[in-house]
Design a protein around this motif. Structure first.
Motif, PDB file in Angstrom:
ATOM      1  N   GLY A 146     -12.839   3.462   2.254  1.00 16.04           N
ATOM      2  CA  GLY A 146     -11.593   2.811   2.629  1.00 16.04           C
ATOM      3  C   GLY A 146     -10.525   2.851   1.555  1.00 16.04           C
ATOM      4  N   ALA A 147     -10.870   2.481   0.322  1.00 19.04           N
ATOM      5  CA  ALA A 147      -9.877   2.453  -0.754  1.00 19.04           C
ATOM      6  C   ALA A 147      -9.368   3.848  -1.071  1.00 19.04           C
ATOM      7  CB  ALA A 147     -10.476   1.811  -2.002  1.00 19.04           C
ATOM      8  N   TYR A 148     -10.286   4.808  -1.144  1.00 25.30           N
ATOM      9  CA  TYR A 148      -9.919   6.186  -1.477  1.00 25.30           C
ATOM     10  C   TYR A 148      -9.034   6.791  -0.394  1.00 25.30           C
ATOM     11  CZ  TYR A 148     -10.649  11.046  -3.009  1.00 25.30           C
ATOM     12  OH  TYR A 148     -10.483  12.350  -3.436  1.00 25.30           O
ATOM     13  N   VAL A 149      -9.435   6.604   0.859  1.00 24.88           N
ATOM     14  CA  VAL A 149      -8.652   7.156   1.970  1.00 24.88           C
ATOM     15  C   VAL A 149      -7.268   6.513   2.053  1.00 24.88           C
ATOM     16  CG1 VAL A 149      -8.506   7.212   4.495  1.00 24.88           C
ATOM     17  CG2 VAL A 149     -10.578   7.988   3.345  1.00 24.88           C
ATOM     18  N   ALA A 150      -7.185   5.211   1.774  1.00 24.77           N
ATOM     19  CA  ALA A 150      -5.876   4.560   1.769  1.00 24.77           C
ATOM     20  C   ALA A 150      -4.952   5.212   0.748  1.00 24.77           C
ATOM     21  CB  ALA A 150      -6.033   3.072   1.465  1.00 24.77           C
ATOM     22  N   SER A 151      -5.503   5.543  -0.410  1.00 24.84           N
ATOM     23  CA  SER A 151      -4.676   6.165  -1.447  1.00 24.84           C
ATOM     24  C   SER A 151      -4.277   7.583  -1.062  1.00 24.84           C
ATOM     25  CB  SER A 151      -5.420   6.166  -2.788  1.00 24.84           C
ATOM     26  OG  SER A 151      -6.501   7.085  -2.804  1.00 24.84           O
ATOM     27  N   LYS A 152      -5.171   8.315  -0.434  1.00 25.61           N
ATOM     28  CA  LYS A 152      -4.860   9.692  -0.061  1.00 25.61           C
ATOM     29  C   LYS A 152      -3.970   9.756   1.182  1.00 25.61           C
ATOM     30  CE  LYS A 152      -6.873  11.667  -3.461  1.00 25.61           C
ATOM     31  NZ  LYS A 152      -6.064  12.386  -4.466  1.00 25.61           N
ATOM     32  N   GLU A 172     -16.621  -5.557   0.327  1.00 26.40           N
ATOM     33  CA  GLU A 172     -17.303  -5.767  -0.945  1.00 26.40           C
ATOM     34  C   GLU A 172     -16.575  -5.187  -2.152  1.00 26.40           C
ATOM     35  OE1 GLU A 172     -21.216  -4.148  -0.415  1.00 26.40           O
ATOM     36  OE2 GLU A 172     -21.533  -5.260   1.467  1.00 26.40           O
ATOM     37  N   LEU A 173     -15.461  -4.519  -1.935  1.00 23.92           N
ATOM     38  CA  LEU A 173     -14.802  -3.809  -3.036  1.00 23.92           C
ATOM     39  C   LEU A 173     -14.170  -4.776  -4.030  1.00 23.92           C
ATOM     40  CD1 LEU A 173     -13.928  -1.052  -4.218  1.00 23.92           C
ATOM     41  CD2 LEU A 173     -11.803  -1.297  -2.923  1.00 23.92           C
ATOM     42  N   ASP A 174     -14.451  -4.575  -5.299  1.00 27.07           N
ATOM     43  CA  ASP A 174     -13.814  -5.312  -6.381  1.00 27.07           C
ATOM     44  C   ASP A 174     -12.343  -4.914  -6.416  1.00 27.07           C
ATOM     45  OD1 ASP A 174     -12.777  -6.074  -8.906  1.00 27.07           O
ATOM     46  OD2 ASP A 174     -14.747  -5.962  -9.835  1.00 27.07           O
ATOM     47  N   LEU A 175     -11.441  -5.866  -6.335  1.00 25.27           N
ATOM     48  CA  LEU A 175     -10.014  -5.557  -6.257  1.00 25.27           C
ATOM     49  C   LEU A 175      -9.474  -4.980  -7.555  1.00 25.27           C
ATOM     50  CD1 LEU A 175      -8.625  -8.489  -4.086  1.00 25.27           C
ATOM     51  CD2 LEU A 175      -9.296  -6.171  -3.393  1.00 25.27           C
ATOM     52  N   ASP A 176     -10.147  -5.245  -8.673  1.00 23.34           N
ATOM     53  CA  ASP A 176      -9.751  -4.575  -9.914  1.00 23.34           C
ATOM     54  C   ASP A 176     -10.012  -3.073  -9.815  1.00 23.34           C
ATOM     55  OD1 ASP A 176      -8.873  -6.892 -11.133  1.00 23.34           O
ATOM     56  OD2 ASP A 176     -10.786  -7.282 -12.134  1.00 23.34           O
ATOM     57  N   VAL A 177     -11.106  -2.704  -9.178  1.00 17.38           N
ATOM     58  CA  VAL A 177     -11.397  -1.288  -8.944  1.00 17.38           C
ATOM     59  C   VAL A 177     -10.337  -0.688  -8.028  1.00 17.38           C
ATOM     60  CG1 VAL A 177     -13.044   0.326  -7.899  1.00 17.38           C
ATOM     61  CG2 VAL A 177     -13.861  -1.571  -9.315  1.00 17.38           C
ATOM     62  N   LEU A 178      -9.969  -1.432  -6.988  1.00 21.78           N
ATOM     63  CA  LEU A 178      -8.913  -0.973  -6.077  1.00 21.78           C
ATOM     64  C   LEU A 178      -7.611  -0.724  -6.832  1.00 21.78           C
ATOM     65  CD1 LEU A 178      -7.924  -0.557  -3.081  1.00 21.78           C
ATOM     66  CD2 LEU A 178      -7.210  -2.957  -3.174  1.00 21.78           C
ATOM     67  N   ASP A 179      -7.239  -1.646  -7.704  1.00 21.84           N
ATOM     68  CA  ASP A 179      -5.992  -1.505  -8.452  1.00 21.84           C
ATOM     69  C   ASP A 179      -6.011  -0.270  -9.352  1.00 21.84           C
ATOM     70  OD1 ASP A 179      -4.968  -3.771  -7.275  1.00 21.84           O
ATOM     71  OD2 ASP A 179      -5.431  -5.096  -8.973  1.00 21.84           O
ATOM     72  N   ARG A 180      -7.136  -0.035 -10.031  1.00 15.34           N
ATOM     73  CA  ARG A 180      -7.222   1.129 -10.917  1.00 15.34           C
ATOM     74  C   ARG A 180      -7.172   2.426 -10.116  1.00 15.34           C
ATOM     75  NH1 ARG A 180     -11.041  -2.232 -13.490  1.00 15.34           N
ATOM     76  NH2 ARG A 180     -12.806  -1.108 -12.562  1.00 15.34           N
ATOM     77  N   LEU A 181      -7.872   2.446  -8.979  1.00 19.26           N
ATOM     78  CA  LEU A 181      -7.876   3.637  -8.138  1.00 19.26           C
ATOM     79  C   LEU A 181      -6.478   3.936  -7.612  1.00 19.26           C
ATOM     80  CD1 LEU A 181     -10.534   4.609  -5.533  1.00 19.26           C
ATOM     81  CD2 LEU A 181      -8.141   4.609  -4.869  1.00 19.26           C
ATOM     82  N   HIS A 182      -5.817   2.927  -7.112  1.00 19.04           N
ATOM     83  CA  HIS A 182      -4.490   3.146  -6.535  1.00 19.04           C
ATOM     84  C   HIS A 182      -3.440   3.424  -7.610  1.00 19.04           C
ATOM     85  CE1 HIS A 182      -5.202   1.360  -2.249  1.00 19.04           C
ATOM     86  NE2 HIS A 182      -5.966   2.384  -2.536  1.00 19.04           N
ATOM     87  N   ARG A 183      -3.662   2.920  -8.832  1.00 14.84           N
ATOM     88  CA  ARG A 183      -2.734   3.244  -9.922  1.00 14.84           C
ATOM     89  C   ARG A 183      -2.732   4.744 -10.191  1.00 14.84           C
ATOM     90  NH1 ARG A 183      -2.267   3.932 -15.456  1.00 14.84           N
ATOM     91  NH2 ARG A 183      -0.346   3.041 -16.324  1.00 14.84           N
ATOM     92  N   THR A 184      -3.914   5.339 -10.211  1.00 10.38           N
ATOM     93  CA  THR A 184      -3.993   6.789 -10.424  1.00 10.38           C
ATOM     94  C   THR A 184      -3.603   7.565  -9.186  1.00 10.38           C
ATOM     95  OG1 THR A 184      -5.733   6.568 -12.097  1.00 10.38           O
ATOM     96  CG2 THR A 184      -5.542   8.698 -10.997  1.00 10.38           C
ATOM     97  N   ASN A 185      -4.168   7.201  -8.036  1.00  6.70           N
ATOM     98  CA  ASN A 185      -4.047   8.038  -6.848  1.00  6.70           C
ATOM     99  C   ASN A 185      -2.726   7.886  -6.113  1.00  6.70           C
ATOM    100  OD1 ASN A 185      -6.668   8.510  -7.592  1.00  6.70           O
ATOM    101  ND2 ASN A 185      -7.570   8.030  -5.606  1.00  6.70           N
ATOM    102  N   ILE A 186      -2.114   6.701  -6.167  1.00  4.84           N
ATOM    103  CA  ILE A 186      -0.817   6.507  -5.501  1.00  4.84           C
ATOM    104  C   ILE A 186       0.323   6.547  -6.512  1.00  4.84           C
ATOM    105  CG2 ILE A 186       0.603   4.985  -4.092  1.00  4.84           C
ATOM    106  CD1 ILE A 186      -1.891   3.919  -2.780  1.00  4.84           C
ATOM    107  N   ARG A 187       0.314   5.621  -7.478  1.00 10.68           N
ATOM    108  CA  ARG A 187       1.381   5.644  -8.474  1.00 10.68           C
ATOM    109  C   ARG A 187       1.399   6.983  -9.220  1.00 10.68           C
ATOM    110  NH1 ARG A 187       4.613   2.246 -11.763  1.00 10.68           N
ATOM    111  NH2 ARG A 187       4.906   3.154 -13.846  1.00 10.68           N
TER     112      ARG A 187
END
Length: 252
Positions: free
Chosen positions: A158-164, A108-123
């Motif tokens: 899932g999204a948060y753990v993937a980034s961490k 159910e995760l909005d992929l725009d939310v995923l992109d913003r999260l991973h931009r901060t947490n990974i990039r």
């Protein structure tokens, strides 16, 4: 061979703490200041919170300055480190607390939310690590942030753990890449910790259940996590390198 002890008297050590104005980042900023470091408190948007954190440090006799920068913007992060060097003469400790959290089932995760999260947490984690690798002085330490949910695998994370998981993956690699520099690289993986970020969107029942999960039967405090960071950043943590330290009260 003669070496200079970076922890022995003289020049004040300097820390850059990203996401340093609120939650765990604020506790880390204040703890490092209590340990005698000058602190560059990085933040991205809340001027008042940054000013409050700096004010608390200076009121206690410490040195601190607030600098706005988006951790995913390499130009802004380079300017952040430039400011630390101009203001205090160098950088000895980097703590990357800046992060986003989004909870949702993967389907159910909005992929725009995923992109913003991973931009901060990974990039963002990568950009900060790059500058730390280039600028930390001998005796320095980089402390990144993961999460104990990498191990507990709670649904919805899932999204948060993937980034961490990405943060954990680069920790030992960077430690090895800095061989010979006398710089340590570690990550802290907190368990449930009573911050605004953690409490947001959770019911009282959910919070109570998470507090009971560790054998110590309580939530962690930001100060609990700051104590771990201070250990890794200080002279007693120098033999810990390339590790992920799970600070979670025994949660598995």
């Amino acid at each position: 061979m003669t070496t200079t002890d970076p922890f022995a008297g003289g020049t004040r050590r300097v820390a850059v703490v990203t996401g340093g104005s609120r939650g765990i980042g604020r506790a880390v900023s204040r703890r490092l200041a209590d340990d005698g470091l000058a602190v560059v408190v990085n933040y991205v948007g809340d001027d008042a919170a940054a000013a409050e954190t700096v004010g608390a440090i200076t009121a206690s006799g410490g040195q601190a300055v607030a600098v706005r920068a988006d951790v995913a913007d390499e130009t802004a992060v380079a300017a952040l480190f430039d400011r630390a060097e101009t203001e205090y003469g160098g950088v000895d400790v980097v703590v990357n607390c800046a992060a986003r959290l989004a909870l949702s089932p993967i389907a159910e995760l909005d992929l725009d939310v995923l992109d913003r999260l991973h931009r901060t947490n990974i990039r963002g984690a990568f950009v900060v690590a790059q500058q730390a690798a280039r600028r930390l002085r001998a005796g320095g330490a980089l402390v990144g942030f993961s999460t104990s949910v990498v191990g507990t695998q709670f649904p919805g994370y899932g999204a948060y753990v993937a980034s961490k998981g990405a943060v954990e993956a680069i920790t030992l690699i960077l430690a090895r890449e800095l061989r010979g520099r006398d710089v340590t690289v570690n990550a802290v993986a907190p368990g449930p910790t009573a911050t605004e970020l953690f409490l947001d969107g959770k019911t009282e029942e959910q919070v109570e259940a998470l507090a009971k999960a560790p054998p110590l039967e309580r939530l962690g405090s930001p100060e609990d996590i700051a104590d771990v960071v201070a250990f890794l950043a200080g002279p007693r943590g120098r033999w810990v390198n390339g590790q992920v330290l799970r600070a979670n009260g025994g949660l598995v």
